[in-house]
Scaffold this active site. Structure first.
Site, PDB file in Angstrom:
ATOM      1  N   VAL A 124      -2.862  -7.730  -2.307  1.00 64.30           N
ATOM      2  CA  VAL A 124      -2.564  -8.526  -1.104  1.00 64.30           C
ATOM      3  C   VAL A 124      -3.689  -9.509  -0.793  1.00 64.30           C
ATOM      4  O   VAL A 124      -3.524 -10.412   0.028  1.00 64.30           O
ATOM      5  CB  VAL A 124      -2.258  -7.656   0.143  1.00 64.30           C
ATOM      6  CG1 VAL A 124      -1.026  -6.805  -0.061  1.00 64.30           C
ATOM      7  CG2 VAL A 124      -3.456  -6.830   0.570  1.00 64.30           C
ATOM      8  N   GLY A 138       0.827  -1.216   0.000  1.00 65.89           N
ATOM      9  CA  GLY A 138       0.000   0.000   0.000  1.00 65.89           C
ATOM     10  C   GLY A 138       0.848   1.246   0.000  1.00 65.89           C
ATOM     11  O   GLY A 138       0.539   2.250   0.659  1.00 65.89           O
ATOM     12  N   ALA A 139       1.940   1.213  -0.769  1.00 62.83           N
ATOM     13  CA  ALA A 139       2.961   2.263  -0.664  1.00 62.83           C
ATOM     14  C   ALA A 139       2.767   3.415  -1.645  1.00 62.83           C
ATOM     15  O   ALA A 139       3.563   4.344  -1.676  1.00 62.83           O
ATOM     16  CB  ALA A 139       4.354   1.647  -0.851  1.00 62.83           C
ATOM     17  N   ARG A 167       0.444   5.632  -1.629  1.00 67.56           N
ATOM     18  CA  ARG A 167      -0.175   6.830  -1.043  1.00 67.56           C
ATOM     19  C   ARG A 167      -0.152   6.750   0.480  1.00 67.56           C
ATOM     20  O   ARG A 167       0.166   5.706   1.049  1.00 67.56           O
ATOM     21  CB  ARG A 167      -1.604   6.983  -1.530  1.00 67.56           C
ATOM     22  CG  ARG A 167      -2.461   5.741  -1.284  1.00 67.56           C
ATOM     23  CD  ARG A 167      -3.915   6.004  -1.576  1.00 67.56           C
ATOM     24  NE  ARG A 167      -4.129   6.421  -2.947  1.00 67.56           N
ATOM     25  CZ  ARG A 167      -4.202   5.593  -4.000  1.00 67.56           C
ATOM     26  NH1 ARG A 167      -4.089   4.306  -3.825  1.00 67.56           N
ATOM     27  NH2 ARG A 167      -4.388   6.045  -5.219  1.00 67.56           N
ATOM     28  N   ALA A 212     -12.303  -5.349  13.687  1.00 72.96           N
ATOM     29  CA  ALA A 212     -11.994  -6.780  13.831  1.00 72.96           C
ATOM     30  C   ALA A 212     -10.708  -7.121  13.083  1.00 72.96           C
ATOM     31  O   ALA A 212      -9.849  -7.858  13.584  1.00 72.96           O
ATOM     32  CB  ALA A 212     -13.154  -7.621  13.315  1.00 72.96           C
ATOM     33  N   SER A 257      -4.433  -0.127  14.028  1.00 67.94           N
ATOM     34  CA  SER A 257      -5.185   1.139  14.107  1.00 67.94           C
ATOM     35  C   SER A 257      -5.648   1.363  15.534  1.00 67.94           C
ATOM     36  O   SER A 257      -5.883   0.397  16.283  1.00 67.94           O
ATOM     37  CB  SER A 257      -6.406   1.073  13.193  1.00 67.94           C
ATOM     38  OG  SER A 257      -7.302   2.132  13.492  1.00 67.94           O
ATOM     39  N   TYR A 267     -13.522  -3.306  10.095  1.00 70.39           N
ATOM     40  CA  TYR A 267     -12.168  -2.733  10.169  1.00 70.39           C
ATOM     41  C   TYR A 267     -11.550  -2.991  11.555  1.00 70.39           C
ATOM     42  O   TYR A 267     -10.391  -3.404  11.669  1.00 70.39           O
ATOM     43  CB  TYR A 267     -12.262  -1.239   9.876  1.00 70.39           C
ATOM     44  CG  TYR A 267     -10.968  -0.487   9.799  1.00 70.39           C
ATOM     45  CD1 TYR A 267     -10.188  -0.534   8.646  1.00 70.39           C
ATOM     46  CD2 TYR A 267     -10.523   0.288  10.855  1.00 70.39           C
ATOM     47  CE1 TYR A 267      -9.004   0.179   8.566  1.00 70.39           C
ATOM     48  CE2 TYR A 267      -9.335   1.004  10.791  1.00 70.39           C
ATOM     49  CZ  TYR A 267      -8.585   0.948   9.637  1.00 70.39           C
ATOM     50  OH  TYR A 267      -7.404   1.653   9.551  1.00 70.39           O
ATOM     51  N   ILE A 285      -5.148  10.079  10.879  1.00 72.57           N
ATOM     52  CA  ILE A 285      -3.999  10.666  10.188  1.00 72.57           C
ATOM     53  C   ILE A 285      -4.499  11.317   8.894  1.00 72.57           C
ATOM     54  O   ILE A 285      -5.430  10.811   8.265  1.00 72.57           O
ATOM     55  CB  ILE A 285      -2.962   9.555   9.848  1.00 72.57           C
ATOM     56  CG1 ILE A 285      -2.608   8.715  11.100  1.00 72.57           C
ATOM     57  CG2 ILE A 285      -1.699  10.146   9.217  1.00 72.57           C
ATOM     58  CD1 ILE A 285      -1.945   9.439  12.234  1.00 72.57           C
ATOM     59  N   LYS A 323      -8.197  -5.106  12.319  1.00 74.95           N
ATOM     60  CA  LYS A 323      -7.022  -4.470  12.915  1.00 74.95           C
ATOM     61  C   LYS A 323      -6.696  -5.041  14.295  1.00 74.95           C
ATOM     62  O   LYS A 323      -5.533  -5.054  14.710  1.00 74.95           O
ATOM     63  CB  LYS A 323      -7.217  -2.949  12.978  1.00 74.95           C
ATOM     64  CG  LYS A 323      -7.279  -2.281  11.600  1.00 74.95           C
ATOM     65  CD  LYS A 323      -5.972  -2.445  10.837  1.00 74.95           C
ATOM     66  CE  LYS A 323      -5.889  -1.582   9.593  1.00 74.95           C
ATOM     67  NZ  LYS A 323      -4.595  -1.717   8.895  1.00 74.95           N
TER      68      LYS A 323
HETATM   69  N1  CAA Z   1     -22.133   8.788  16.766  1.00 75.90           N
HETATM   70  C1  CAA Z   1     -23.311   8.395  17.320  1.00 75.90           C
HETATM   71  N2  CAA Z   1     -24.259   7.723  16.638  1.00 75.90           N
HETATM   72  C2  CAA Z   1     -24.012   7.468  15.334  1.00 75.90           C
HETATM   73  C3  CAA Z   1     -22.838   7.854  14.697  1.00 75.90           C
HETATM   74  C4  CAA Z   1     -21.879   8.560  15.466  1.00 75.90           C
HETATM   75  N3  CAA Z   1     -20.718   8.954  14.954  1.00 75.90           N
HETATM   76  N4  CAA Z   1     -22.875   7.438  13.414  1.00 75.90           N
HETATM   77  C5  CAA Z   1     -24.052   6.818  13.256  1.00 75.90           C
HETATM   78  N5  CAA Z   1     -24.728   6.827  14.406  1.00 75.90           N
HETATM   79  C6  CAA Z   1     -26.027   6.232  14.665  1.00 75.90           C
HETATM   80  C7  CAA Z   1     -27.096   7.031  13.928  1.00 75.90           C
HETATM   81  O1  CAA Z   1     -27.539   8.106  14.717  1.00 75.90           O
HETATM   82  C8  CAA Z   1     -28.182   6.003  13.734  1.00 75.90           C
HETATM   83  O2  CAA Z   1     -28.928   5.813  14.871  1.00 75.90           O
HETATM   84  P1  CAA Z   1     -30.550   5.909  14.791  1.00 75.90           P
HETATM   85  O3  CAA Z   1     -30.944   4.861  13.767  1.00 75.90           O
HETATM   86  O4  CAA Z   1     -30.978   5.598  16.178  1.00 75.90           O
HETATM   87  O5  CAA Z   1     -30.814   7.291  14.333  1.00 75.90           O
HETATM   88  C9  CAA Z   1     -27.379   4.700  13.548  1.00 75.90           C
HETATM   89  O6  CAA Z   1     -26.082   4.924  14.114  1.00 75.90           O
HETATM   90  C10 CAA Z   1     -27.236   4.339  12.091  1.00 75.90           C
HETATM   91  O7  CAA Z   1     -26.788   5.508  11.382  1.00 75.90           O
HETATM   92  P2  CAA Z   1     -26.631   5.516   9.813  1.00 75.90           P
HETATM   93  O8  CAA Z   1     -27.876   4.973   9.186  1.00 75.90           O
HETATM   94  O9  CAA Z   1     -26.121   6.826   9.372  1.00 75.90           O
HETATM   95  O10 CAA Z   1     -25.486   4.417   9.730  1.00 75.90           O
HETATM   96  P3  CAA Z   1     -24.695   3.832   8.515  1.00 75.90           P
HETATM   97  O11 CAA Z   1     -24.723   2.349   8.608  1.00 75.90           O
HETATM   98  O12 CAA Z   1     -25.051   4.466   7.227  1.00 75.90           O
HETATM   99  O13 CAA Z   1     -23.248   4.285   8.935  1.00 75.90           O
HETATM  100  C11 CAA Z   1     -21.386   5.661   9.335  1.00 75.90           C
HETATM  101  C12 CAA Z   1     -22.871   5.629   9.023  1.00 75.90           C
HETATM  102  C13 CAA Z   1     -20.654   4.734   8.384  1.00 75.90           C
HETATM  103  C14 CAA Z   1     -21.139   5.167  10.741  1.00 75.90           C
HETATM  104  C15 CAA Z   1     -20.947   7.092   9.136  1.00 75.90           C
HETATM  105  O14 CAA Z   1     -21.476   7.848  10.176  1.00 75.90           O
HETATM  106  C16 CAA Z   1     -19.416   7.213   9.150  1.00 75.90           C
HETATM  107  O15 CAA Z   1     -18.783   7.039   8.138  1.00 75.90           O
HETATM  108  N6  CAA Z   1     -18.858   7.531  10.323  1.00 75.90           N
HETATM  109  C17 CAA Z   1     -17.410   7.686  10.473  1.00 75.90           C
HETATM  110  C18 CAA Z   1     -16.729   6.364  10.639  1.00 75.90           C
HETATM  111  C19 CAA Z   1     -15.264   6.618  10.901  1.00 75.90           C
HETATM  112  O16 CAA Z   1     -14.888   7.334  11.821  1.00 75.90           O
HETATM  113  N7  CAA Z   1     -14.393   6.017  10.090  1.00 75.90           N
HETATM  114  C20 CAA Z   1     -12.979   6.220  10.240  1.00 75.90           C
HETATM  115  C21 CAA Z   1     -12.310   5.984   8.900  1.00 75.90           C
HETATM  116  S1  CAA Z   1     -10.592   6.385   8.958  1.00 75.90           S
HETATM  117  C22 CAA Z   1      -9.895   5.013   9.496  1.00 75.90           C
HETATM  118  O17 CAA Z   1     -10.478   4.000   9.667  1.00 75.90           O
HETATM  119  C23 CAA Z   1      -8.410   5.081   9.737  1.00 75.90           C
HETATM  120  C24 CAA Z   1      -8.117   4.735  11.136  1.00 75.90           C
HETATM  121  O18 CAA Z   1      -7.463   3.730  11.362  1.00 75.90           O
HETATM  122  C25 CAA Z   1      -8.541   5.633  12.217  1.00 75.90           C
END
Ligand code: CAA
Length: 245
Positions: free
Chosen positions: A62, A10-11, A13, A155, A140, A153, A186, A157
């Site tokens: 991979v 994964g190099a 980017r 599970a 992570s 993710y 990041i 990591k």
């Molecule tokens: N906090 C609290 N509640 C949340 C929430 C949050 N952040 N996100 C969703 N919910 C709740 C909603 O309120 C909803 O509840 P109700 O049905 O009671 O209203 C329920 O969860 C379902 O919500 P959605 O229908 O919107 O859920 P979805 O299945 O479509 O998912 C999501 C939405 C994918 C969680 C979206 O909010 C998202 O992408 N969040 C960010 C996820 C994140 O932080 N990813 C990090 C990626 S970077 C990375 O992974 C690198 C690393 O190593 C750190």
């Protein structure tokens, strides 16, 4: 012993790119592993060559053990060995469990966890024969903290951490160390995909009030690769601005 030879998956980017550039500056020959974006991989190679380092690109998924085997064999054929492996390739498919498809669950674990195992499996014989090695698995913060929408993710990591500790035990007497690095949020394309409101919420919770930089992760990886780090094995290094302690 000659120059060390690394494969970084994964190099093309993000964190993998930063690791490749950082370790090449330390005289390590870098195999730039990538799946799709040849142009981006070539940009990383060019930057390394401009800095006076040595690198080549190697394409493969991979997810596919035979691709991985082919990449490792091509690297060894070109440079004579592989003694450093950085398992960095990883993906997200964020959905709450209720909405997540079986394919989204399987694919994330296949790439992040199976992919790491495949790369280890394909390179271990070479490292053993060489009598020195370093394996770094990129985990992570989410492995430790969990996160809404990231069960697959998290599970994968967390699995990477179990893999790291078990392999560290198996290789402790073989002069091969195995460690995990667990980045927080990041500044990368992966984090840029997070919905802005969700990311604002995360940022407000980070004690340092900012996202991390890929270079900040790369420097820790580089430290662990150093020959003087050879008493460090089976550890998980968190780099997250204090978001998880
Ligand atoms: N906090 C609290 N509640 C949340 C929430 C949050 N952040 N996100 C969703 N919910 C709740 C909603 O309120 C909803 O509840 P109700 O049905 O009671 O209203 C329920 O969860 C379902 O919500 P959605 O229908 O919107 O859920 P979805 O299945 O479509 O998912 C999501 C939405 C994918 C969680 C979206 O909010 C998202 O992408 N969040 C960010 C996820 C994140 O932080 N990813 C990090 C990626 S970077 C990375 O992974 C690198 C690393 O190593 C750190």
């Amino acid at each position: 012993m000659g120059k060390h030879v690394a494969l970084v998956t994964g190099a093309a980017r993000g964190i993998g790119k930063a690791i490749s550039i950082e370790i090449a500056k330390r005289g390590i020959i870098v195999g730039i592993g990538y799946n799709r974006d040849t142009n981006k991989a070539l940009e990383v190679k060019d930057e390394i060559l401009r800095n006076g380092g040595e690198a080549e690109i190697f394409q493969g998924s991979v997810e596919n053990f035979y691709d991985v085997k082919h990449v490792v064999e091509a690297l060894v054929e070109k440079y004579g060995k592989i003694d450093i492996l950085i398992n960095n390739a990883g993906i997200t498919h964020d959905k709450t469990v209720i909405k997540m498809s079986l394919e989204e669950w399987i694919r994330v674990i296949q790439v992040n966890l199976f992919g790491s195992f495949y790369c280890i499996k394909a390179s271990l014989d070479y490292m053993m024969a060489n009598g020195w090695g370093r394996i770094i698995n990129i985990s992570s913060i989410i492995a430790a903290s969990g996160n809404i929408g990231q069960s697959n993710y998290a599970a994968s990591k967390a699995g990477v951490i179990g893999l790291t500790k078990s392999l560290a035990l198996e290789l402790a007497q073989k002069n091969i160390t195995v460690n995990a690095v667990a980045p927080g949020f990041i500044e990368t394309e992966m984090v840029a995909k997070v919905p802005p409101e969700a990311l604002d919420k995360v940022r407000s919770k980070i004690p340092m009030k900012r996202l991390g930089k890929a270079e900040e992760v790369a420097r820790v990886v580089s430290f662990l690769l150093d020959e003087n780090s050879d008493y460090i094995t089976g550890q998980v290094y968190h780099i997250n601005g204090g978001l998880y302690m």
